[in-house]
Structures are given as C-alpha cells and as structure tokens.
Scaffold this motif. Structure first.
Motif, PDB file in Angstrom:
ATOM      1  N   VAL A  92       6.217  54.591  12.120  1.00  0.00           N
ATOM      2  CA  VAL A  92       5.772  55.157  10.849  1.00  0.00           C
ATOM      3  C   VAL A  92       6.651  56.371  10.546  1.00  0.00           C
ATOM      4  O   VAL A  92       6.873  57.218  11.414  1.00  0.00           O
ATOM      5  N   SER A  93       7.153  56.457   9.322  1.00  0.00           N
ATOM      6  CA  SER A  93       7.994  57.589   8.939  1.00  0.00           C
ATOM      7  C   SER A  93       7.552  58.108   7.576  1.00  0.00           C
ATOM      8  O   SER A  93       6.625  57.568   6.947  1.00  0.00           O
ATOM      9  N   GLY A  94       8.235  59.138   7.113  1.00  0.00           N
ATOM     10  CA  GLY A  94       7.947  59.672   5.797  1.00  0.00           C
ATOM     11  C   GLY A  94       8.314  58.715   4.678  1.00  0.00           C
ATOM     12  O   GLY A  94       7.920  58.905   3.528  1.00  0.00           O
ATOM     13  N   ARG A  95       9.055  57.654   4.990  1.00  0.00           N
ATOM     14  CA  ARG A  95       9.452  56.667   3.990  1.00  0.00           C
ATOM     15  C   ARG A  95       8.467  55.509   3.882  1.00  0.00           C
ATOM     16  O   ARG A  95       8.507  54.749   2.905  1.00  0.00           O
ATOM     17  N   THR A  96       7.602  55.342   4.885  1.00  0.00           N
ATOM     18  CA  THR A  96       6.756  54.143   4.972  1.00  0.00           C
ATOM     19  C   THR A  96       5.888  53.945   3.737  1.00  0.00           C
ATOM     20  O   THR A  96       5.893  52.873   3.115  1.00  0.00           O
ATOM     21  N   ALA A  97       5.122  54.966   3.369  1.00  0.00           N
ATOM     22  CA  ALA A  97       4.193  54.824   2.241  1.00  0.00           C
ATOM     23  C   ALA A  97       4.951  54.632   0.936  1.00  0.00           C
ATOM     24  O   ALA A  97       4.567  53.801   0.095  1.00  0.00           O
ATOM     25  N   PHE A  98       6.036  55.390   0.729  1.00  0.00           N
ATOM     26  CA  PHE A  98       6.820  55.242  -0.496  1.00  0.00           C
ATOM     27  C   PHE A  98       7.401  53.829  -0.595  1.00  0.00           C
ATOM     28  O   PHE A  98       7.404  53.215  -1.669  1.00  0.00           O
ATOM     29  N   ALA A  99       7.896  53.292   0.528  1.00  0.00           N
ATOM     30  CA  ALA A  99       8.497  51.953   0.522  1.00  0.00           C
ATOM     31  C   ALA A  99       7.454  50.887   0.211  1.00  0.00           C
ATOM     32  O   ALA A  99       7.710  49.956  -0.568  1.00  0.00           O
TER      33      ALA A  99
END
Length: 306
Positions: free
Chosen positions: A211-218
């Motif tokens: 899980v990264s800071g990009r996960t939800a945006f992607a």
C-alpha cells in the motif's frame, strides 16, 4: 559561485550554483554515520564538484539540514535522523573548506529555493508545504526565511486539525501531518481496505507489492467507490490545513511539493474549490496555489542562497 548542500539521513546532495541560481554541476554521496564523517563527506563532495567543473574558488557554502537549527550560531541543535545534538556544523565545515558556511533547516532552504528560482519567483511571500512521509513547511516573508526566534518556526504539519484525533509521531493528537502525509494517507487507505474487501485497492496493492500514497488515487481513477471516499477525505484534510496557512499568513503563493504532489495539476484543481469557502480573503488579491517546480534541486539552490 556558491555550493549548496542538501543534507539528508540517507544521501548528501550538493551542487555548484551560479549568480542566476542555476546549478552548474551536482552530485551526491551516501550519508555516513557521525558528525565528523558527515562533514568530511560534504567537504570532499564540494572539492570533487569544483574539480569536475573547473572552479578554483567558491564564495560560500550553505547546508540545509533536517532538524532544529540555530542558524545564527551555525548549530544543529537536534536532528533525530542524523543523531545530532548541538553540532556546530557551520564552523566544522568552514574549517575544512576555508569559506563562509551558513546552515538552515532543509525545508526552509527548499522554500527559499522555490521563492527565488521556482514556483514563487519574484514574489515576496510564499509558503512551501511538502506532502511526503511527513508534512514539512517553509515560510518566506519579505523574501527571507521566517524561522521564529528559536529557529523552529514552519512546523506546519504539527498544527492540529482534528481535536483528539489520530496520534501523530510528535506525540500530539490530530496533527495535520497525521492526516495529510503519505503516512496518514496510507493509514486511511488500509482502514478503507479492511472495510471494503472487494475494493480495487486490494488488486492494486498486490500489483504494486504494498500500500502506498498512490494506491487510493490509482483505484479512484478506475472508478473504485471506496478509494474515492479515501481520496475525498484526504483532500478535505489537506484543504483544511492549507486554508489555515492562508488565513494566518496570506502568502502570495502557497506551493505544494513532496511525493503526493506528483498527482500533478489535477491535485491543485481539486483542492482549489475546497479552499475557496474556507479562506478569509476578499477581492481579487488572493493566494495562488501552485505545484513546486524545482524538485530535489530546491534544497540545493536554497542552501546555496542561505
């Protein structure tokens, strides 16, 4: 010609900066352990850059360091990342290089770089907010760094936006950093994934490996409702903190950097309508929200300008 050094816990980056704030040459090395070794590494890196660029003399050197800095004394009062306490960094490096050395907080140096050569060039007041592992900040007033009487001003991430909210690494509850940093976004993403086992965020996490800071945006871009709720909450928290800064300082430019800012101009476009009703400003003269322009070079250029 000046040397700007961005001192980090992992790497030391340095650059030769000319009078137009352009980087003529730059390089980096791994950060060794211990103050003496770090200062020696900075001095060696400086000499190497000068040799490669054919520069015989430099006017001065500046260092942007993490932690609490007494800029007037040239001392790193405390830096957890570097295990520094009351280290006279400026004098130590000056002895090795034979030139004037100034030091400052790394976020402040990056803000100065953006103010003089980046997103806020030509403006007298600006605030840089970095949305990374934590939330950092640098305040520029009258074209100069504002760091308070004790050198510790600008800790924008440790202003509370949720009373008795999530625990922050600083020990307070409800800090802006706990909600707007990549760390906070990852926490909110994981919580949403637990509530929504069918969310596309699970597949993206498997593909990315974590899980990264990009996960939800992607996942949101692919129509995932649970991810959309995470991003909506994240943007709301971010706008709350930004509005607080605008209402306190009314800077000409509020500049966003850090990993989350890699979402690009769409991040700005989504934040602007959230800020509008929260900001205490009237008329046509309003703070402009912009993306940082200099990337990792901001710290080098700002350090050279110290």
């Amino acid at each position: 010609m000046r040397i700007g050094i961005d001192l980090g816990g992992t790497n030391i980056a340095a650059g030769l900066v000319d009078v137009s704030c352009a980087i003529i040459a730059k390089d980096s090395v791994r950060t060794p352990a211990g103050a003496d070794a770090i200062v020696s590494a900075m001095a060696d890196l400086t000499r190497s850059l000068c040799q490669k660029a054919g520069v015989e003399t430099i006017e001065s050197a500046g260092v942007g360091s993490p932690g609490s800095i007494d800029a007037s004394a040239g001392v790193v009062v405390f830096s957890n990342n570097l295990h520094f306490r009351n280290v006279p960094l400026a004098d130590m490096l000056s002895e090795r290089l034979g030139v004037l050395v100034k030091i400052g907080n790394d976020a402040n140096a990056a803000a100065l770089g953006e103010a003089r050569a980046g997103a806020a060039k030509g403006r007298e007041s600006m605030i840089l907010v970095t949305l990374g592992t934590g939330v950092g900040g640098g305040i520029i007033i009258g074209g100069e760094i504002y760091d308070g009487f004790n050198g510790m001003a600008g800790e924008v991430g440790h202003t509370v936006i949720v009373k008795d909210g999530a625990l922050c690494t600083c020990g307070r509850k409800g800090c802006w950093e706990a909600y707007t940093s990549a760390t906070g976004l990852i926490r909110m993403t994981k919580e949403a994934m637990e509530r929504a086992p069918d969310s596309l965020m699970h597949k993206i996490t498997r593909d990315m490996g974590k899980v990264s800071g990009r996960t939800a945006f992607a996942a949101e871009r692919r129509g995932d409702a649970a991810a959309g709720a995470v991003v909506s909450a994240y943007l709301s928290y971010t706008a709350c903190g930004l509005a607080n800064l605008i209402n306190l300082f009314q800077p000409a430019v509020l500049c966003l950097g850090g990993g989350i800012a890699n979402e690009g101009q769409t991040l700005i476009e989504r934040l602007e309508p959230l800020l509008e009703p929260e900001c205490f400003d009237v008329g046509e003269r309003k703070t402009v929200l912009r993306l940082a322009e200099l990337g990792n070079d901001a710290g080098i250029i700002g350090a050279a300008l110290l």
